[in-house]
Design a protein around this motif. Structure first.
Motif, PDB file in Angstrom:
ATOM      1  N   GLN A 195       0.825  -1.202   0.000  1.00 16.72           N
ATOM      2  CA  GLN A 195       0.000   0.000   0.000  1.00 16.72           C
ATOM      3  C   GLN A 195       0.865   1.262   0.000  1.00 16.72           C
ATOM      4  N   LEU A 227       1.882   1.713  -3.573  1.00 14.86           N
ATOM      5  CA  LEU A 227       0.745   2.164  -4.381  1.00 14.86           C
ATOM      6  C   LEU A 227       0.395   3.616  -4.087  1.00 14.86           C
ATOM      7  N   ASN A 228       0.480   4.015  -2.839  1.00 14.79           N
ATOM      8  CA  ASN A 228       0.168   5.399  -2.490  1.00 14.79           C
ATOM      9  C   ASN A 228       1.174   6.372  -3.089  1.00 14.79           C
ATOM     10  N   LEU A 246       2.635   5.864  -5.988  1.00 18.70           N
ATOM     11  CA  LEU A 246       2.230   5.924  -7.397  1.00 18.70           C
ATOM     12  C   LEU A 246       0.961   6.753  -7.587  1.00 18.70           C
ATOM     13  N   ILE A 247       0.044   6.636  -6.657  1.00 18.23           N
ATOM     14  CA  ILE A 247      -1.179   7.438  -6.721  1.00 18.23           C
ATOM     15  C   ILE A 247      -0.827   8.922  -6.683  1.00 18.23           C
ATOM     16  N   SER A 269      -1.379   0.855 -15.640  1.00 21.71           N
ATOM     17  CA  SER A 269      -2.665   0.286 -15.222  1.00 21.71           C
ATOM     18  C   SER A 269      -2.757  -1.186 -15.614  1.00 21.71           C
ATOM     19  N   LEU A 285      -0.772  -3.254 -13.123  1.00 21.61           N
ATOM     20  CA  LEU A 285      -1.460  -3.221 -11.832  1.00 21.61           C
ATOM     21  C   LEU A 285      -2.652  -4.175 -11.816  1.00 21.61           C
ATOM     22  N   THR A 332      -6.975  -0.024  -2.334  1.00 18.95           N
ATOM     23  CA  THR A 332      -5.889   0.851  -2.765  1.00 18.95           C
ATOM     24  C   THR A 332      -5.478   0.544  -4.198  1.00 18.95           C
ATOM     25  N   CYS A 377      -5.416   3.100  -7.443  1.00 23.15           N
ATOM     26  CA  CYS A 377      -4.211   3.293  -8.251  1.00 23.15           C
ATOM     27  C   CYS A 377      -4.486   2.983  -9.723  1.00 23.15           C
ATOM     28  N   LYS A 431      -6.482   5.771 -11.249  1.00 22.65           N
ATOM     29  CA  LYS A 431      -5.668   6.971 -11.488  1.00 22.65           C
ATOM     30  C   LYS A 431      -4.924   6.869 -12.813  1.00 22.65           C
ATOM     31  N   TYR A 432      -4.287   5.724 -13.058  1.00 16.08           N
ATOM     32  CA  TYR A 432      -3.488   5.585 -14.277  1.00 16.08           C
ATOM     33  C   TYR A 432      -4.353   5.304 -15.503  1.00 16.08           C
TER      34      TYR A 432
END
Length: 203
Positions: A111, A114-115, A117-118, A135, A138, A173, A177, A180-181
């Motif tokens: 996490q 990932l955060n 990357l977010i 994406s 992921l 999470t 992520c 977002k991508y």
């Protein structure tokens, strides 16, 4: 939440011949290996900038290393999934607790990655070729995480509720992520369509 929509991944893993079921201690070792791989990607992720991010187009910058690292995690996790096939259910006790603690640590570390990357995704709202490969990999991570979580919950029933809680948190999470991508690509595609129609791209 944990979707368990990727039973196909598990089915593929189950088709791999296994000589003998692994022990809970070996499950812990496998989870820790994946955790270490995730930890190693935090530094490249932190180094992402508006300058070096687009270098992915020529195979340079931090994104290729991150994508390759995620692919390595998928490969390692898929092997671990195959090895878990045939494990008997474990009763409550130190071994089951150790597996839960290893999984909880993996969730914490992953996490954190990932955060990062977010947070970086916002730098690339005009760079379409970054969103799609990130994406995509992921989603592969999400598949193996769902499958591992399902197998752990099924095998280590005494900590099933705790494992489920951690898995749901991680999947949440991951979904953010991925969105977002994926949003980078989708947003640019929509803007390009508006340009083609002669509309205001900022609309």
């Amino acid at each position: 939440m944990v979707s368990f929509r990727n039973f196909f991944t598990a089915a593929l893993a189950f088709s791999v011949p296994i000589s003998a079921a692994i022990t809970p201690a070996e499950v812990v070792t496998n989870i820790k290996s994946i955790t270490q791989k995730s930890q190693a990607l935090q530094s490249p992720a932190q180094s992402i900038s508006v300058v070096n991010g687009p270098l992915v187009l020529i195979g340079q910058g931090p994104f290729p290393k991150i994508i390759l690292g995620f692919s390595d995690i998928v490969t390692t996790a898929t092997t671990a999934i195959a090895q878990m096939q045939g494990m008997p259910r474990e009763p409550a006790g130190a071994s089951t607790d150790a597996v839960f603690e290893a999984f909880r640590e993996f969730v914490r570390v992953h996490q954190a990655l990932l955060n990062i990357l977010i947070g970086k995704a916002g730098l690339f709202q005009t760079v379409p070729f970054i969103g799609q490969p990130v994406s995509a990999v992921l989603r592969q991570i999400e598949q193996v995480v769902d499958t591992i979580a399902f197998m752990l919950i099924d095998t280590f029933e005494a900590r099933a509720a705790d494992l489920q809680k951690e898995a749901m948190s991680l999947t949440g999470t991951l979904d953010i992520c991925i969105a977002k991508y994926q949003g980078i690509t989708d947003g640019i595609t929509k803007r390009n369509l508006r340009f083609a129609r002669g509309e205001n791209a900022a609309a």
